[in-house]
Motif scaffolding. Structure first.
Motif: not given
Length: 564
Positions: A332-336, A51-61, A35-41, A17-20
Motif C-alpha cells: 500500500w505504502n512506500n517512500h514515494d 528490513i528494506w533500507l532506502n539508499p544509505i550510500y554516499r550521495s549529495p542528496n 538509530g536503526i540499530i536501536s529500534r531492531l527489537d 525503513v526510510y533511514p533519514r
C-alpha cells in the motif's frame, strides 16, 4: 508451527525503513544507522523478516540518496561502513535480513564515473552515460523528465546533451555498455559478500533505452512528452536481468524486487517468473496510479478518489494473472506514496484505526510477499503542509513551479491541495515513536517537520494498547508464517462480489484449508449473506462477530476445511 515455503522469501514480510526519517542517534535531526540499530527489537516484535533500507550510500542528496556518488561507501549522514556492519550483525542475530536499495538506472553527477565521462568524448568513461548531439540547436528529443522539464541537459564543454530521466544531477547510465553492466554486478557482489540479503532495484525496468531516440507525443499545453512508454520495459530488459541473475543472484541466496513503472502483468510474468531466471518479484504501479488526474498533463497530481470496483478489479487482475506463473509483491505504502489510511481508508479519528486494520487485512491475505512501510503499522496518516516552503521533496517542488508558474495548467490553490494529497513528503515525515518532543525521533529540529498528530498516533501508545493497529499487523504476520494457505492458496473472488461497490470479499484455498476474507470499504453498516463465515473466525478488527452485518470498515477472516 512455522510453515516453510519453497523459497524463504515467499512467506516473509518486509519492513521498509526510510533511514533519514526513522531514528536519529547523533542529534542532527536526521535518522541514521545507529538509530536503526536501536529500534531492531521493535521490528522483531512486529514479526517482520526482512528490513528494506532506502539508499544509505554516499550521495549529495539531491534526491534523498537516489543520486549515488559512491556505491561502496556509506554516506556520513547515516554513519560509517563499520556502523552498517554492526547493523548487519545485530539484525542477523535477531533473525532479520537486510535488503539494500540498488539505484543503477542513474548515478549522481558527482560519481567518479560521471566526472570522468564529462571530461571529453575520448575519455574511457564517456560511454558509461548517454550523450547525444543537439538537433537543430535544441535537445535531441522532446522527452520530459519524471521530475519536470527536459530529460536532457546541455554540457557546454563537449557541446552534447546527457540524458537524465530524473533530476539534472542524476545522469542515466548506459546499459548498452557491457563495462557498465559488469561494474554494477561487481558492486552487487561486493555487498552480497559483505552479508547483504537482497536488493530492491530502483526503476530497474528503465535501464534498456530504445535503439532509436525519437520524439514522443505531448499533452496539450506541455513542451515535453511522457517518456515512460518508450523507456520502460525496453527491448534488452530480459537479456540484462538474466545476465545480472547469472552474475549475481545465482551465486548468493538473495531476495530481489524490481521497481517497474509501466510494467503489465505480461511483463511481470517474465520479470518475476517462477523459474527464477530474473527477479523474485516486482513492484507494479497500476493500483497506485488509479487516482491520477484525468488530465494527462497533470499526471499523478489530483484529488480524485478511487472507487472500490476500480481498485478491486486491478488487484484481482494481478492475483489471477500471475497465479502459478510469477510472484506478487503486496504493498500500500512506500517512500514515494501517500499514507494508505488517508488515501484508500479514512483518517478521521473515528475511523482511522478500524480502516487501517481493514486495509491491512485485505492486502496481507492476498498471495504474494507483503511490504510494510515504517509507520503503516501504527496507522500513520498524511501530514499537514502550510506552504510550499514546508516541502522537502524535489518532485513536489518542481511540479508546483512547472504546472503553476511556468505552464499555468493549474492555479496555486488547487496545486497546493494536490500536493497535500500526493506529495512523497507525506511518507517521509519522521517515525512517530512517542508523544515527547519531535515524536521521539530526534532531540534536534528534524530535517522535515513531524506530523502534528504524533501525540495521539505513536509506537509507545500502540504497544500499550492490545487493540492497536500494531498488534493487528503482528497477527497478520504470524498468520503468514504459520498458515500454508496464506502462501500457497489459490485466490478467488466470492460469487457476486465482482460489482459490489462497498465490499471486497475473496477466498484463498490450498486444497486443505480455505480462508474467507471479507472487508467493508465504507463507513456504513451493511449486510452481506456471505459475511457470516462457516468456519472459525481467525481475525477481525472488531471484538465480536455480528454475522451478516458488517460495521464501518469491518474486516473478518474465517478459516474452514476445504474438504467439507
Amino acid at each position: 508451527m512455522a510453515y516453510t515455503p519453497k523459497w524463504w522469501w515467499q512467506n516473509s514480510v518486509v519492513y521498509q525503513v526510510y533511514p533519514r526519517s526513522f531514528q536519529d542517534s547523533n542529534h542532527d535531526g536526521i535518522g541514521d544507522l545507529k538509530g536503526i540499530i536501536s529500534r531492531l527489537d521493535y521490528i522483531k516484535k512486529l514479526g517482520a523478516d526482512i528490513i528494506w533500507l532506502n539508499p544509505i550510500y554516499r550521495s549529495p542528496n539531491v534526491d534523498n540518496g537516489y543520486d549515488i556518488s559512491d556505491y561502496r561507501a556509506i554516506d556520513p549522514t547515516f554513519g560509517s561502513l563499520t556502523d552498517f556492519k554492526e547493523l548487519l550483525t545485530k539484525a542477523h542475530e535477531l533473525g532479520l535480513k537486510i535488503m539494500m536499495d540498488l539505484v543503477v538506472n542513474h548515478s549522481s553527477d558527482e560519481n567518479e564515473w560521471f566526472k570522468q565521462s564529462r571530461q571529453g568524448k575520448e575519455n574511457p568513461y564517456r560511454d558509461y552515460y548517454i550523450w547525444r548531439d543537439p538537433v537543430d540547436g535544441h535537445e535531441p528529443t522532446n522527452w520530459g523528465s519524471y521530475f519536470s522539464g527536459s530529460a536532457w541537459q546541455y554540457d557546454e564543454a563537449s557541446g552534447q546533451y546527457y540524458l537524465h530521466l530524473f533530476a539534472v544531477k542524476q545522469p542515466d547510465l548506459n546499459w548498452e555498455n557491457e563495462a557498465v553492466r559488469h561494474s554494477v554486478y561487481d558492486i552487487m557482489n561486493w555487498w552480497a559478500d559483505l552479508g547483504v540479503d537482497g536488493f530492491r532495484m530502483d526503476v530497474i525496468n528503465l535501464i534498456s533505452k530504445p535503439a532509436v531516440y525519437k520524439d514522443v507525443p505531448t499533452a496539450p499545453g506541455m513542451k515535453y512528452g511522457d517518456v515512460e512508454p518508450v523507456v520502460a520495459n525496453g527491448h534488452r530488459m530480459h537479456e540484462f536481468l538474466q545476465e545480472m541473475h547469472q552474475a549475481v543472484m545465482a551465486k548468493h541466496d538473495l531476495v530481489t524486487v524490481g521497481e517497474t513503472p509501466g510494467a503489465t502483468t505480461d511483463d511481470a510474468k517474465k520479470y518475476a517468473n517462477l523459474e527464477q531466471t530474473e527477479l523474485n518479484m516486482i513492484f507494479e504501479f497500476e493500483h497506485v496510479g488509479l487516482d491520477g488526474n484525468d488530465n494527462p498533463a497533470l499526471g499523478k497530481w489530483s484529488d480524485k478518489k478511487v472507487s472500490l470496483p476500480e481498485l478491486r478489479d486491478n488487484l484481482v487482475k494481478w492475483q489471477t494473472q500471475l497465479s502459478g506463473k510469477a510472484w506478487n509483491s503486496l504493498y500500500w505504502n512506500n517512500h514515494d506514496q501517500p499514507r494508505v489510511v488517508s488515501r484508500f481508508g479514512n483518517d478521521d479519528p473515528k475511523y482511522r484505526v478500524v480502516s487501517a486494520k481493514m486495509l491491512a487485512t485485505m492486502l496481507h491475505c492476498l498471495q504474494g510477499t507483503p511490504y510494510i512501510y515504517a509507520g503503516e503499522e501504527l496507522g500513520m496518516t498524511n501530514t499537514t503542509f502550510n506552504s510550499l516552503s514546508d516541502y522537502r521533496d524535489l518532485e513536489s517542488i518542481n511540479a508546483y513551479h512547472q504546472l503553476v508558474d511556468e505552464e499555468h495548467l493549474v492555479d496555486g490553490k488547487t496545486m497546493s491541495r494536490y500536493l497535500a494529497i500526493h506529495s512523497r513528503d507525506n511518507a517521509r515525515t519522521p517515525m512517530q515513536w512517542d508523544d515527547s518532543k519531535n515524536a521521539g525521533f530526534s532531540d534536534a529540529e528534524p530535517w522535515i517537520a513531524v506530523n502534528p498528530n504524533y501525540s495521539e498516533i505513536n509506537a509507545k501508545a500502540a504497544l500499550a494498547d492490545p487493540s492497536s493497529v500494531f498488534y493487528h499487523y503482528q497477527k497478520l504476520i504470524q498468520m503468514r508464517h504459520d498458515l500454508p494457505v496464506m502462501t500457497e492458496g489459490k485466490f478467488a473472488l466470492v460469487n457476486g462480489n465482482e460489482s459490489d461497490d462497498q465490499v471486497f470479499a475473496y477466498t484463498r484455498d490450498d486444497g486443505e484449508t480455505t480462508l474467507l476474507v471479507v472487508t467493508n470499504f465504507t463507513k456504513e453498516t451493511i449486510t452481506r449473506e456471505y459475511a457470516a463465515g462457516k468456519g472459525k473466525l481467525l481475525l477481525s478488527n472488531y471484538e465480536d462477530d455480528m454475522g451478516e452485518t458488517l460495521r464501518p470498515y469491518e474486516a473478518k477472516v474465517y478459516e474452514f476445511s476445504s474438504k467439507r
